[in-house]
Design a protein around this motif. Sequence first.
Motif, PDB file in Angstrom:
ATOM      1  N   CYS A 193       7.312  12.583  -0.467  1.00 49.19           N
ATOM      2  CA  CYS A 193       8.510  12.367   0.360  1.00 49.19           C
ATOM      3  C   CYS A 193       8.477  10.976   1.012  1.00 49.19           C
ATOM      4  O   CYS A 193       7.456  10.279   0.981  1.00 49.19           O
ATOM      5  CB  CYS A 193       8.621  13.457   1.424  1.00 49.19           C
ATOM      6  N   ASP A 194       9.607  10.593   1.630  1.00 52.24           N
ATOM      7  CA  ASP A 194       9.710   9.255   2.241  1.00 52.24           C
ATOM      8  C   ASP A 194       8.660   9.051   3.322  1.00 52.24           C
ATOM      9  O   ASP A 194       8.069   7.976   3.427  1.00 52.24           O
ATOM     10  CB  ASP A 194      11.100   9.066   2.861  1.00 52.24           C
ATOM     11  N   ARG A 197       5.364   8.292   1.825  1.00 54.05           N
ATOM     12  CA  ARG A 197       5.325   6.927   1.268  1.00 54.05           C
ATOM     13  C   ARG A 197       5.130   5.911   2.372  1.00 54.05           C
ATOM     14  O   ARG A 197       4.379   4.949   2.232  1.00 54.05           O
ATOM     15  CB  ARG A 197       6.619   6.628   0.516  1.00 54.05           C
ATOM     16  N   ARG A 198       5.839   6.158   3.479  1.00 49.86           N
ATOM     17  CA  ARG A 198       5.711   5.241   4.614  1.00 49.86           C
ATOM     18  C   ARG A 198       4.283   5.254   5.150  1.00 49.86           C
ATOM     19  O   ARG A 198       3.714   4.223   5.471  1.00 49.86           O
ATOM     20  CB  ARG A 198       6.704   5.677   5.705  1.00 49.86           C
TER      21      ARG A 198
END
Length: 430
Positions: A193-194, A197-198
């Motif tokens: 998920c975002d 990734r962050r």
Amino acid sequence: MDETLLNNLPGTRDLLPGDISRWQLIEDRARWIFALYGFQEIRTPLIEATELFARGIGGDTDIVGKEMYTFVDQSGRSITLRPEATASVVRAYAQHAMYRAAGVTKLYYIGPMFRHEKKQRGRWRQFYQIGAEVLGSDHPAIETEVVEMILRLLDSVGVSGRLLINSVGCEACRPSYIEILRRELRAQLPHLCDDCRRRSGANSLRVLDCKDESCQPHIDLLPAITDHLCGACADHFGRFKSYLEKAGIAYQIAPRLVRGLDYYVKTAFEIVSGELGAQNALVGGGRYDKLSEVLGGPPVQGFGFAMGLDRLVMLLSEQLVAGSSAGPDVFLAFMGTRALDRALSIARALRSRGHACHLEFAGGSLKSQMRLANKLQAKHVLIIGDEELRRDQYTIKRMGDSKQWDATVSELLEYLNAQRPPASQRSPDL
Ligand code: HAM
């Protein structure tokens, strides 16, 4: 009047008299049980210098990055409402040179914390923690003792949970594990998920903690930190587990448990409850042997936990709450002014011996006073009318079984004392 003034802020709430007995019951038992383990209470300020938390908890964490209530005060200083109390306790320990005292220092606290989090069931912006910290020992047996103390508290209020444990390593072994983790993460990144990734850059350890369902199978493929511990951390973890086993405490190893605060080394743990929904962590804690030095204090080992009181209240057994009814011991029902005078002096005598009394000064018919006594869950009603005044003998009604009898005030006192010793002599039934 502006209507919005009559609403509290989102994520905060009023704890009303009808609910407060649940909170007090847990707090009373915590104080009692913590004393059995040699803990003393500490109360630190709700506001601290922002830097204390920024450095203590870590700049890359969600708490420091986006959840703190921070403002600049009139003197231009950056102040933060405490999002947790461990950094404050360690600050106080160093500031007051508590390390000079003999032996380990064991402190506990009960109070509000503040985090600007997304509202969710079991998650508040002003929430309450009961926590405890042990300063001055790196022994895994003390960790077991603390876990045992928490379980004893939970058990005393009819709540159970699953103990999850992990080791998050130390400055010697964690960096090389993070290297390996980052390498392995690259292959999984397209599936994550975002948020993951962050975090995969500066905050890669936190990827392990992601709650997104679709990420889980991919995170499961990542290496476990417990397979990459240095000798000292592996030994500590092994001894912690063996002390738990000797104490008969069941646990589950959770290699992905990394906690949301940066100060942890070696042992990290949580107690989770299946009845809490998404916010299932009831207790979180671990070891923080470097925190004092990070804050500029002396080297001191630390271990502790905090329990979400709001969440524990949600799980409290109804039976226990009913049994600890806050209703008065005696409701004094009186008819007429002379009877009121007598009721006041009887109430004074009963209260001075530790028995809770209620008088409804408006008086009213006996029937309406009995109805009110029922609503207030009074344990007894003492009826004071003309006839009773003349005889100086009063009718007592025990509300639980409706049994009724006559007694003088001293007989009543004798009976009440036998029923329930005065508060000063009472201890929670563990
Ligand atoms: P924490 O995991 O951030 O740890 O919080 C501990 C517990 O506080 C959580 O497990 C949860 O029950 C409760 N809690 C946290 N945030 C909220 C919220 N927004 N609403 C309701 N309950 C919440 C700490 O705070 C560390 N200081 C624990 C510690 C002490 N580690 C070592 N010593």
